[in-house]
Enzyme design. Structure first.
Site, PDB file in Angstrom:
ATOM      1  N   HIS A 126      16.973  40.071  14.497  1.00  0.00           N
ATOM      2  CA  HIS A 126      17.599  38.746  14.571  1.00  0.00           C
ATOM      3  C   HIS A 126      18.075  38.422  15.987  1.00  0.00           C
ATOM      4  O   HIS A 126      18.343  37.245  16.300  1.00  0.00           O
ATOM      5  CB  HIS A 126      18.789  38.691  13.607  1.00  0.00           C
ATOM      6  N   ARG A 154      15.999  35.668  17.610  1.00  0.00           N
ATOM      7  CA  ARG A 154      16.282  34.330  17.080  1.00  0.00           C
ATOM      8  C   ARG A 154      17.620  33.808  17.609  1.00  0.00           C
ATOM      9  O   ARG A 154      17.697  32.686  18.115  1.00  0.00           O
ATOM     10  CB  ARG A 154      16.287  34.416  15.555  1.00  0.00           C
ATOM     11  N   ARG A 204      12.344  34.669  12.303  1.00  0.00           N
ATOM     12  CA  ARG A 204      12.940  35.781  11.577  1.00  0.00           C
ATOM     13  C   ARG A 204      11.974  36.952  11.674  1.00  0.00           C
ATOM     14  O   ARG A 204      10.764  36.769  11.839  1.00  0.00           O
ATOM     15  CB  ARG A 204      13.173  35.401  10.118  1.00  0.00           C
ATOM     16  N   LYS A 225      12.455  31.817   4.488  1.00  0.00           N
ATOM     17  CA  LYS A 225      13.695  32.043   3.733  1.00  0.00           C
ATOM     18  C   LYS A 225      14.294  30.742   3.231  1.00  0.00           C
ATOM     19  O   LYS A 225      14.813  30.675   2.113  1.00  0.00           O
ATOM     20  CB  LYS A 225      14.695  32.769   4.640  1.00  0.00           C
ATOM     21  N   HIS A 246      17.138  25.173  10.689  1.00  0.00           N
ATOM     22  CA  HIS A 246      18.341  25.166   9.858  1.00  0.00           C
ATOM     23  C   HIS A 246      18.433  23.832   9.110  1.00  0.00           C
ATOM     24  O   HIS A 246      18.233  22.770   9.695  1.00  0.00           O
ATOM     25  CB  HIS A 246      19.596  25.324  10.722  1.00  0.00           C
ATOM     26  N   TYR A 291      25.846  29.115  16.924  1.00  0.00           N
ATOM     27  CA  TYR A 291      25.149  29.594  18.118  1.00  0.00           C
ATOM     28  C   TYR A 291      25.531  28.765  19.337  1.00  0.00           C
ATOM     29  O   TYR A 291      25.671  29.289  20.442  1.00  0.00           O
ATOM     30  CB  TYR A 291      23.635  29.518  17.906  1.00  0.00           C
TER      31      TYR A 291
END
Length: 334
Positions: free
Chosen positions: A282, A285, A158, A190, A308, A317
């Site tokens: 972003h 990423r 990030r 995050k 994740h 993705y």
């Protein structure tokens, strides 16, 4: 209206109550706290202009505020503002009751009538990444930008994580060189507000020009940096600053590189600026995740690199990267 009454805190416990409030503020990321504070100020100004009490507010006033902004704000923004208003009420011991059928149905109708897909920035795919990097100059700034883009891409970071990387071990985010490549240590992120920490590996690339490890080492050697922030501002005289770049600078650096590439391909300055606006921090990423999916990287490996917690998030993705792979329309003999 709620009848809850906040009980007085004994004098002996007052210092602990103040510390509890300080810790409670840290329960949310700093960006979220700033956004909530801004959202509450906007609601207070709206109420003041109409002679209404903002804290505590009547549920009807909150619903009217949301309705008044359905044409100027996205539903996602309204959702965050509602959350900010609720949290501000909870902070004073007042429960804002939004559970009535009238409020609930109106809010559901707002979301149904005005919701729209989030505008996503484009992923910087590997072929475009190569073209963008090829035009970066062999100056100190060019070396920094190349290393920053490749480390951000390779580790799927990030923008705040990338901007805050340090060169020596610390409680935050730092980067370690090992024989097999680079290891990014993320102290807090995050999705890891509890600071359990995680390590992300960046292996050598097959092409020296786009190898994250070689380009990062070239930047460190040229800059002479040994500790502190890895990526810092550089002025027009080639002097390196002491502080880290900001997370917003990550997006600007990438967009500047995209503009240079677009201009080299013959686009006008206006067109180049518009093309670059489709990318953000972003994009590095998402670019890694989508490019890896195109090349059939296992889904669990992509999920691990992106950190994740849910595979549902990663699968978006993967779907983007494999839209044309084993596609039924392409196998129907058209």
């Amino acid at each position: 209206m709620s009848t809850e009454v906040a009980l007085p805190i004994p004098t002996a416990l007052q210092p602990f109550a103040e510390q509890a409030r300080d810790y409670a503020k840290l329960a949310r990321a700093s960006n979220t706290r700033r956004a909530y504070a801004s959202d509450m100020r906007a609601f207070e100004e709206w109420c003041a202009a109409r002679g209404l009490l903002a804290l505590p507010a009547a549920p009807a006033a909150v619903l009217s505020y949301l309705i008044d902004h359905v044409t100027t704000l996205k539903v996602s923004t309204l959702q965050r503002r509602l959350a900010a208003i609720r949290e501000a009420h909870a902070a004073i011991g007042h429960r804002l009751d939004t559970s009535s059928p009238a409020f609930r149905d109106a809010w559901t109708g707002i979301r149904r009538a005005h919701a729209a897909p989030a505008a996503k920035k484009r992923p910087l795919m590997t072929p475009d990444l190569r073209k963008v990097l090829a035009l970066l100059p062999n100056t100190l700034t060019g070396l920094r930008d190349r290393a920053l883009i490749l480390v951000g891409f390779g580790a799927a970071l990030r923008r705040s994580e990338l901007a805050g990387i340090e060169l020596a071990a610390c409680a935050g985010n730092w980067l370690e060189e090992r024989p097999d490549g680079l290891v990014v240590h993320i102290g807090r992120s995050k999705t890891d507000q509890g600071a359990a920490g995680v390590e992300i590996g960046i292996p050598y690339g097959s092409n020296p020009d786009t190898c994250p490890v070689r380009n990062f080492r070239a930047w460190v050697q040229a800059s002479g940096l040994k500790e502190g922030p890895a990526f810092r501002p550089i002025n027009r005289h080639g002097q390196i600053g002491a502080a880290a770049i900001t997370d917003h600078a990550v997006a600007r650096i990438l967009q500047r590189a995209v503009v240079a590439h677009a201009l080299a391909e013959g686009h006008t300055p206006e067109e180049a600026t518009r093309i670059a606006a489709a990318y953000a921090g972003h994009s590095l990423r998402s670019g890694l995740a989508t490019s890896a999916a195109v090349n059939d990287a296992p889904g669990h490996a992509i999920q691990r690199q992106l950190r994740h917690k849910r595979f549902d998030t990663t699968s978006g993705y993967i779907r983007s990267g494999q839209l044309f792979k084993q596609n039924p329309a392409g196998m129907a003999g058209l």
